[in-house]
Write an enzyme that holds these catalytic residues in place. Structure first.
Site, PDB file in Angstrom:
ATOM      1  N   GLY A 152       0.837  -1.188   0.000  1.00 56.91           N
ATOM      2  CA  GLY A 152       0.000   0.000   0.000  1.00 56.91           C
ATOM      3  C   GLY A 152       0.872   1.238   0.000  1.00 56.91           C
ATOM      4  N   ILE A 154       2.510   2.793   2.389  1.00 58.13           N
ATOM      5  CA  ILE A 154       3.783   2.681   3.105  1.00 58.13           C
ATOM      6  C   ILE A 154       4.740   1.772   2.356  1.00 58.13           C
ATOM      7  CG2 ILE A 154       4.866   1.808   5.211  1.00 58.13           C
ATOM      8  CD1 ILE A 154       2.360   2.788   6.733  1.00 58.13           C
ATOM      9  N   ARG A 174      -2.195  -9.219  -1.502  1.00 58.23           N
ATOM     10  CA  ARG A 174      -3.328 -10.067  -1.890  1.00 58.23           C
ATOM     11  C   ARG A 174      -3.498 -10.130  -3.399  1.00 58.23           C
ATOM     12  NH1 ARG A 174      -7.968  -7.595   1.847  1.00 58.23           N
ATOM     13  NH2 ARG A 174      -6.771  -5.738   1.317  1.00 58.23           N
ATOM     14  N   ILE A 229       7.426  -2.629  10.711  1.00 60.23           N
ATOM     15  CA  ILE A 229       6.916  -1.301  11.054  1.00 60.23           C
ATOM     16  C   ILE A 229       5.395  -1.287  10.893  1.00 60.23           C
ATOM     17  CG2 ILE A 229       8.963   0.146  10.777  1.00 60.23           C
ATOM     18  CD1 ILE A 229       6.526  -0.519   7.919  1.00 60.23           C
ATOM     19  N   ARG A 231       2.348  -4.082  12.358  1.00 58.79           N
ATOM     20  CA  ARG A 231       1.732  -4.474  13.622  1.00 58.79           C
ATOM     21  C   ARG A 231       2.452  -5.701  14.160  1.00 58.79           C
ATOM     22  NH1 ARG A 231       0.161  -0.185  13.714  1.00 58.79           N
ATOM     23  NH2 ARG A 231      -1.961   0.663  13.880  1.00 58.79           N
ATOM     24  N   GLU A 260       2.464  -5.012  23.167  1.00 63.09           N
ATOM     25  CA  GLU A 260       3.022  -3.716  23.583  1.00 63.09           C
ATOM     26  C   GLU A 260       2.348  -3.196  24.843  1.00 63.09           C
ATOM     27  OE1 GLU A 260       2.575  -1.153  20.199  1.00 63.09           O
ATOM     28  OE2 GLU A 260       3.769  -2.431  18.903  1.00 63.09           O
ATOM     29  N   HIS A 278       7.436   1.736  18.989  1.00 58.11           N
ATOM     30  CA  HIS A 278       6.322   2.067  18.100  1.00 58.11           C
ATOM     31  C   HIS A 278       6.334   3.566  17.763  1.00 58.11           C
ATOM     32  CE1 HIS A 278       2.055   0.578  16.911  1.00 58.11           C
ATOM     33  NE2 HIS A 278       2.508   1.459  16.040  1.00 58.11           N
TER      34      HIS A 278
END
Length: 311
Positions: A152, A154, A174, A229, A231, A260, A278
């Site tokens: 995407g 990022i 995907r 970077i 999840r 976290e 994070h």
């Protein structure tokens, strides 16, 4: 009259101030009995404002029969019960694109840090080690293979930066991204086998939980470097610890973790691991852009009936 908005938790001081100025805000986090508060006042709310760290589950959504919009401060929205929200006819927005550049910068920084040993060498020099020896040879970054899990905004921003390092780029998503000059790899394991660096840049949530598993790490190999970077849930953290301890994975640059702020102590003991808190989107510029967009989304919904950046 101002529109009545339920705010699940504090966002940032500027965002909170603007929301309180323009809307009738009810701070859920300040209520001593959340369930009782929602039962009494839920029908009055027309929308929800939520920080990415806070859960927005079915218990909240079902208590707000007239709410039709959720504005999320953050790119990820895995803590929102999307299925319930959509069943109830709620629009959901997030803050995409404004973070892409800063997150991509950090991904490259982690890749360089792990490969070249910047953090460990800094500790080495501070401890006086340079006076008696030198650090071992490390790995170059330029000219290597960069694999991207997720392509995407990022992921594509990371790809542009990797091109500046003369890196070859392939990605797993995907479906292929139309118009991309980079090769789509249908198999994540095969992408990892090809890559020197594997950057995790996909959404979190049940669909991607532990997508980076022991098989993928084995394919990345003893000189491969994993950068996350996205999840923490995307990476099987227990398998990651084992792969690093046993030398089956070369290193890891991690900005996110499964639980976290708890980080497995074993990861913190390894020099081939760089662990951050994070902070990928934690810049003054991206924070200001996020504050602006979360409020603009709410304004747009009540002005036009549509949020600006729907998920």
């Amino acid at each position: 009259m101002k529109h009545r908005i339920l705010q699940i938790g504090p966002i940032t001081a500027p965002a909170d101030e603007r929301l309180a100025r323009d809307y009738d805000i009810a701070p859920l986090w300040k209520q001593p009995d959340r369930a009782a508060f929602l039962a009494e006042h839920g029908p009055a709310f027309e929308g929800i404002a939520v920080h990415v760290r806070d859960a927005c589950g079915a218990d909240i959504l079902n208590a707000l029969p007239h709410a039709r919009v959720i504005v999320n401060f953050g790119v990820g929205y895995d803590k929102i019960d999307v299925e319930t929200a959509r069943r109830l006819g709620m629009q959901i927005s997030n803050t995409p694109r404004v973070l892409d550049g800063c997150v991509a910068d950090l991904a490259m920084g982690l890749a360089i840090d792990v490969a070249r040993g910047l953090s460990t060498t800094d500790r080495f020099v501070r401890a006086g080690g340079w006076k008696t020896g030198q650090r071992p040879l490390m790995t170059r970054v330029h000219g290597k293979n960069m694999g991207l899990l997720g392509f995407g905004g990022i992921g594509q921003a990371v790809a542009r930066r990797a091109a500046g390092f003369d890196m070859a780029v392939r990605y797993h998503a995907r479906r292929p991204v139309e118009g991309s000059a980079h090769e789509h790899e249908p198999s994540l394991a095969e992408l990892a086998r090809w890559a020197d660096f594997l950057v995790v840049a996909c959404p979190g949530g049940p669909a991607t939980r532990h997508l980076v598993n022991a098989e993928v790490m084995e394919a990345l190999g003893p000189r491969g470097i994993l950068v996350n970077i996205a999840r923490g849930s995307v990476v099987d953290e227990a398998a990651l610890v084992r792969a690093l301890q046993e030398g089956r994975l070369g290193g890891a640059g991690l900005d996110v973790f499964e639980h976290e702020p708890d980080v497995p102590p074993a990861l913190l003991e390894m020099d081939q691991v760089v662990a951050l808190s994070h902070i990928a989107g934690f810049t003054r510029e991206s924070r200001a852009d996020m504050e602006q967009l979360v409020c603009d989304n709410l304004d747009a919904y009540f002005r036009t009936g549509q949020v600006l950046t729907p998920v």
